[in-house]
Design an enzyme around this catalytic site. Structure first.
Site, PDB file in Angstrom:
ATOM      1  N   GLU A   1      -0.747   4.404  -9.430  1.00 18.21           N
ATOM      2  CA  GLU A   1       0.482   3.507 -10.262  1.00 18.21           C
ATOM      3  C   GLU A   1       1.524   5.743  -9.659  1.00 18.21           C
ATOM      4  OE1 GLU A   1      -1.332   1.477 -10.196  1.00 18.21           O
ATOM      5  OE2 GLU A   1      -0.670   0.070  -9.729  1.00 18.21           O
TER       6      GLU A   1
HETATM    7  N1  COA Z   1       3.518   0.970   0.865  1.00 19.94           N
HETATM    8  C1  COA Z   1       3.954   0.755   2.215  1.00 19.94           C
HETATM    9  N2  COA Z   1       3.408   1.381   3.359  1.00 19.94           N
HETATM   10  C2  COA Z   1       1.890   2.271   3.235  1.00 19.94           C
HETATM   11  C3  COA Z   1       1.818   2.077   2.507  1.00 19.94           C
HETATM   12  C4  COA Z   1       1.868   1.563   0.588  1.00 19.94           C
HETATM   13  N3  COA Z   1       1.445   1.249  -0.163  1.00 19.94           N
HETATM   14  N4  COA Z   1      -0.396   2.718   2.339  1.00 19.94           N
HETATM   15  C5  COA Z   1       0.195   3.016   3.259  1.00 19.94           C
HETATM   16  N5  COA Z   1       1.313   2.887   4.275  1.00 19.94           N
HETATM   17  C6  COA Z   1       1.489   2.570   5.222  1.00 19.94           C
HETATM   18  C7  COA Z   1       2.151   4.488   5.828  1.00 19.94           C
HETATM   19  O1  COA Z   1       2.769   4.855   5.087  1.00 19.94           O
HETATM   20  C8  COA Z   1       1.720   4.261   6.963  1.00 19.94           C
HETATM   21  O2  COA Z   1       3.012   4.208   8.087  1.00 19.94           O
HETATM   22  P1  COA Z   1       3.358   4.745   8.668  1.00 19.94           P
HETATM   23  O3  COA Z   1       2.041   4.116   9.881  1.00 19.94           O
HETATM   24  O4  COA Z   1       4.285   4.067   8.989  1.00 19.94           O
HETATM   25  O5  COA Z   1       3.089   6.594   8.414  1.00 19.94           O
HETATM   26  C9  COA Z   1       0.720   3.873   7.539  1.00 19.94           C
HETATM   27  O6  COA Z   1       1.111   2.391   6.032  1.00 19.94           O
HETATM   28  C10 COA Z   1      -0.721   4.052   7.318  1.00 19.94           C
HETATM   29  O7  COA Z   1      -1.170   4.852   6.121  1.00 19.94           O
HETATM   30  P2  COA Z   1      -2.209   6.002   6.445  1.00 19.94           P
HETATM   31  O8  COA Z   1      -1.682   6.858   5.231  1.00 19.94           O
HETATM   32  O9  COA Z   1      -1.832   6.950   7.630  1.00 19.94           O
HETATM   33  O10 COA Z   1      -3.317   5.590   6.894  1.00 19.94           O
HETATM   34  P3  COA Z   1      -4.820   5.677   6.378  1.00 19.94           P
HETATM   35  O11 COA Z   1      -5.539   5.234   6.610  1.00 19.94           O
HETATM   36  O12 COA Z   1      -5.008   7.964   6.710  1.00 19.94           O
HETATM   37  O13 COA Z   1      -4.607   5.952   4.288  1.00 19.94           O
HETATM   38  C11 COA Z   1      -4.261   5.508   2.327  1.00 19.94           C
HETATM   39  C12 COA Z   1      -4.133   4.766   3.633  1.00 19.94           C
HETATM   40  C13 COA Z   1      -4.111   3.314   1.738  1.00 19.94           C
HETATM   41  C14 COA Z   1      -5.211   5.441   2.049  1.00 19.94           C
HETATM   42  C15 COA Z   1      -2.717   6.279   2.028  1.00 19.94           C
HETATM   43  O14 COA Z   1      -1.574   5.540   2.860  1.00 19.94           O
HETATM   44  C16 COA Z   1      -2.293   6.140   1.200  1.00 19.94           C
HETATM   45  O15 COA Z   1      -2.469   6.395  -0.029  1.00 19.94           O
HETATM   46  N6  COA Z   1      -0.591   5.479   0.859  1.00 19.94           N
HETATM   47  C17 COA Z   1      -0.346   4.813  -1.082  1.00 19.94           C
HETATM   48  C18 COA Z   1      -1.224   3.511  -2.062  1.00 19.94           C
HETATM   49  C19 COA Z   1      -0.850   3.395  -3.190  1.00 19.94           C
HETATM   50  O16 COA Z   1      -0.747   4.811  -3.789  1.00 19.94           O
HETATM   51  N7  COA Z   1      -0.637   2.582  -3.651  1.00 19.94           N
HETATM   52  C20 COA Z   1      -0.170   2.060  -4.681  1.00 19.94           C
HETATM   53  C21 COA Z   1       1.393   1.545  -4.608  1.00 19.94           C
HETATM   54  S1  COA Z   1       2.060   1.629  -6.556  1.00 19.94           S
END
Ligand code: COA
Length: 278
Positions: free
Chosen positions: A138
């Site tokens: 976060e």
């Molecule tokens: N909220 C909303 N959307 C999210 C998300 C979240 N927490 N995590 C991933 N997504 C979405 C991405 O925006 C992307 O959307 P798009 O296809 O419209 O661009 C889709 O999910 C796929 O994400 P992507 O990053 O391309 O996939 P990945 O498999 O390479 O990586 C994660 C996945 C989860 C490792 C990476 O997306 C990430 O680090 N997300 C943030 C997680 C985070 O910080 N969570 C804490 C929230 S408090």
């Protein structure tokens, strides 16, 4: 009950609950929170013994990427009261999962980040793919792991929380196991078998005893021995006189399978005969 963002299926006494927003890596927004809360309310209201374990998993590439960032960005325009209401609903959902009357088994693959790590924290038993990554990320978004903090702290303790909440660093399944967030780490190909092993252990135990053991932990946690004594004495006395406790103790002495073990009836069971009772 039908859901838009959850998949549920029943296999015998086990319910499989799967987060189903794979396009956004199962991130949860207000609708997922409402559905999980509705599911949990129904699970709390179920007659005892109907479901004896729940497996929580994520559809697609990973378990859960935490709170939906698009949803959270909308909350910028909420008033403080609206934000409070929103956070309280999320907190109630975590509490309802945390206090589920049956074991909640987490099946973690890919990643469990932010609130996804919070979901791992409310599971009683967590089995993870060795490649999975975890993080209380976060602070990287300028926010904090507030709602999940009581559940995460209860699992990982203050020391790990001080490092991981403050850095937001991602960490491995091996590290998650070291700090108590995860219990078993296996290669991805063995994840389901490891979950099944865990379910077999749960299903071989007395259902009411499992529920009572789960309820006892938060009651006793943090108490000194003398404060805990009336609670623990009453808890074991109640089990000894309950039909299930009587049956389990008698079955041990009579070298037979206890009545609750539908799976093993009429077969000799070495697990039970080796078991010790308190
Ligand atoms: N909220 C909303 N959307 C999210 C998300 C979240 N927490 N995590 C991933 N997504 C979405 C991405 O925006 C992307 O959307 P798009 O296809 O419209 O661009 C889709 O999910 C796929 O994400 P992507 O990053 O391309 O996939 P990945 O498999 O390479 O990586 C994660 C996945 C989860 C490792 C990476 O997306 C990430 O680090 N997300 C943030 C997680 C985070 O910080 N969570 C804490 C929230 S408090």
């Amino acid at each position: 009950m039908t859901y838009e963002h959850l998949l549920t299926r029943r296999e015998g006494a086990v319910e499989y609950l799967t987060l189903n927003r794979p396009d956004v890596r199962n991130a949860f927004n207000e609708h997922v929170i409402a559905e999980l809360s509705r599911w949990a309310a129904a699970a709390h209201a179920r007659p005892a013994g109907e479901v004896r374990a729940v497996v929580l998993a994520g559809a697609g590439k990973m378990f859960c990427a935490g709170a939906d960032i698009t949803w959270m960005s909308k909350t910028i325009d909420y008033t403080e009261d609206e934000n409070l209401r929103d956070a309280a609903a999320m907190s109630a959902m975590f509490a309802a999962l945390d206090t589920l009357p049956v074991p909640l088994v987490g099946r973690i693959h890919g990643a469990a980040l932010g609130g996804g790590a919070g979901l791992a924290a409310v599971c009683d038993i967590v089995v993870a793919d060795e490649q999975a990554i975890f993080g209380f990320t976060e602070v990287k978004l300028g926010i904090i792991p507030a709602v999940i903090s009581p559940f995460a702290l209860a699992k990982i303790g203050r020391s790990a929380a001080r490092e991981l909440f403050l850095t937001g660093a991602r960490f491995s399944a091996a590290r998650a196991k070291d700090i108590g967030l995860v219990h078993t780490v296996v290669p991805a190909s063995e994840l389901d078998a490891a979950v099944d092993r865990c379910l077999r252990e749960i299903l071989s135990a007395g259902p009411a005893a499992v529920a009572a053991a789960k309820a006892l932990i938060p009651e006793v946690w943090g108490l000194g021995a003398s404060d805990a004594r009336p609670i623990t004495a009453a808890a074991i006395a109640a089990r000894r006189v309950a039909p299930e406790g009587q049956e389990g103790l008698r079955a041990f002495l009579e070298k037979r399978t206890p009545g609750w073990r539908e799976d093993r009836k009429n077969t000799k069971d070495t697990t039970d005969t080796k078991a010790k009772t308190s």
